[in-house]
Design an enzyme around this catalytic site. Structure first.
Site, short mmCIF file in Angstrom:
data_model
loop_
_atom_site.label_atom_id
_atom_site.label_comp_id
_atom_site.label_asym_id
_atom_site.label_seq_id
_atom_site.Cartn_x
_atom_site.Cartn_y
_atom_site.Cartn_z
N HIS A 53 0.84 -1.21 0.00
CA HIS A 53 0.00 0.00 0.00
C HIS A 53 0.87 1.26 0.00
CE1 HIS A 53 -2.65 -3.03 2.13
NE2 HIS A 53 -3.38 -2.69 1.09
N GLU A 100 -0.37 -4.32 -8.98
CA GLU A 100 -0.38 -5.40 -9.98
C GLU A 100 -0.38 -6.78 -9.32
OE1 GLU A 100 2.87 -4.66 -12.65
OE2 GLU A 100 1.64 -3.30 -13.87
N VAL A 134 5.39 -5.27 -5.06
CA VAL A 134 6.48 -5.03 -4.12
C VAL A 134 6.87 -6.39 -3.52
CG1 VAL A 134 7.19 -3.82 -2.02
CG2 VAL A 134 5.57 -2.75 -3.59
#
Ligand code: PAF
Length: 284
Positions: free
Chosen positions: A37, A151, A179
């Site tokens: 996030h 993604e 990430v």
């Protein structure tokens, strides 16, 4: 950081920011905030947006009540982290404002056919209808904006893009790269449930994708290598697919070009997903 819950205040705040010449960067979340996030907020800030982050655990996207009950809720941690990340406005709407009829069925459902059906959609009936319905509502209340999605949830991103395009929302979707931890595991709130040996096995999802990407061949060769890698790590595979990145249609063996490889599997009771870009070379 401003904090608000009411839908009307949220709508007004967004209007005021636009009137002052700012562009809203909407970051929709269900809380339990983590580095994934954080990267969405960082992307919105890098674009110079006024960052409006929403936290709403949307019951309509859970197909199992136990899954909804078990969903991590960490409001104090989320508020502190949102402030640290540089969020401008944190919106935590109440359930009775978002879905006044709940737990009765809400009369209106947004359904995005095709992209919602396979992969995650096949195993979780109604999940993407719930996602599409809530994203439509968040977008209607926020108004014209850029909206940031990771993604990691690649199918969700495809569903959202299609929904906003088809219904003509004045929203620009920004997809942000996955990430990963230093060992390659895609960041997810579920990772804390993996013990060290399960975590090692979970790395096979990433490895399967990398092995697929290294193949100079058709989609089926990629699927086969991904299946082998997951089986060798005793991951209970849900799917190992190669698809068109926009429509999510299954790639045929005669197709050549950039595609998306996606995997999902269960490791010690924890369901994990991952994906990456691949280049397929069809059989001539
Ligand atoms: O990815 C999520 O956290 C949720 O699916 C979303 C997009 C916030 C909708 O509830």
């Amino acid at each position: 950081m401003q904090r608000l819950t009411g839908v009307e205040r949220w709508r007004r705040l967004a209007d005021e920011q636009r009137a002052a010449g700012r562009r809203i960067g909407l970051v929709p979340t269900m809380g339990a905030l983590h580095r994934g996030h954080e990267s969405l907020v960082a992307a919105a800030r890098a674009n110079g947006d006024y960052v409006l982050l929403t936290i709403f655990v949307n019951p309509r996207q859970f197909d199992r009540p136990d899954d909804l009950r078990a969903y991590p809720r960490t409001p104090e941690h989320d508020r502190a982290l949102a402030a640290d990340m540089g969020v401008d406005a944190l919106v935590e709407p109440a359930l009775d404002e978002m879905w006044p009829a709940y737990p009765d069925a809400t009369a209106t459902t947004v359904s995005v056919r095709g992209v919602s059906d396979a992969l995650e959609g096949a195993g979780r009936p109604g999940h993407f209808d719930g996602v599409a319905s809530v994203v439509a509502k968040l977008a209607v209340i926020t108004g014209p904006c850029r909206a940031y999605f990771g993604e990691k949830d690649f199918q969700q991103l495809a569903v959202v893009r299609r929904l906003l395009f088809d219904l003509g929302f004045d929203v620009t979707v920004v997809g942000c790269p996955i990430v990963r931890d230093s060992d390659g595991l895609a960041i997810s709130s579920r990772n804390v449930r993996l013990d060290p040996s399960a975590r090692t096995r979970a790395l096979s999802l990433h490895e399967a994708l990398d092995r697929a990407a290294s193949i100079e061949g058709p989609a089926e060769s990629m699927r086969s290598v991904m299946r082998d890698v997951l089986a060798a790590a005793s991951v209970e595979m849900a799917y190992a697919e190669v698809v068109d990145p926009l429509t999510l249609e299954r790639t045929g063996d005669d197709e050549t070009g950039p595609r998306r490889a996606l995997v999902a599997g269960v490791v010690d009771g924890v369901r994990l997903i991952d994906n990456r870009e691949v280049y397929v070379r069809g059989r001539a």
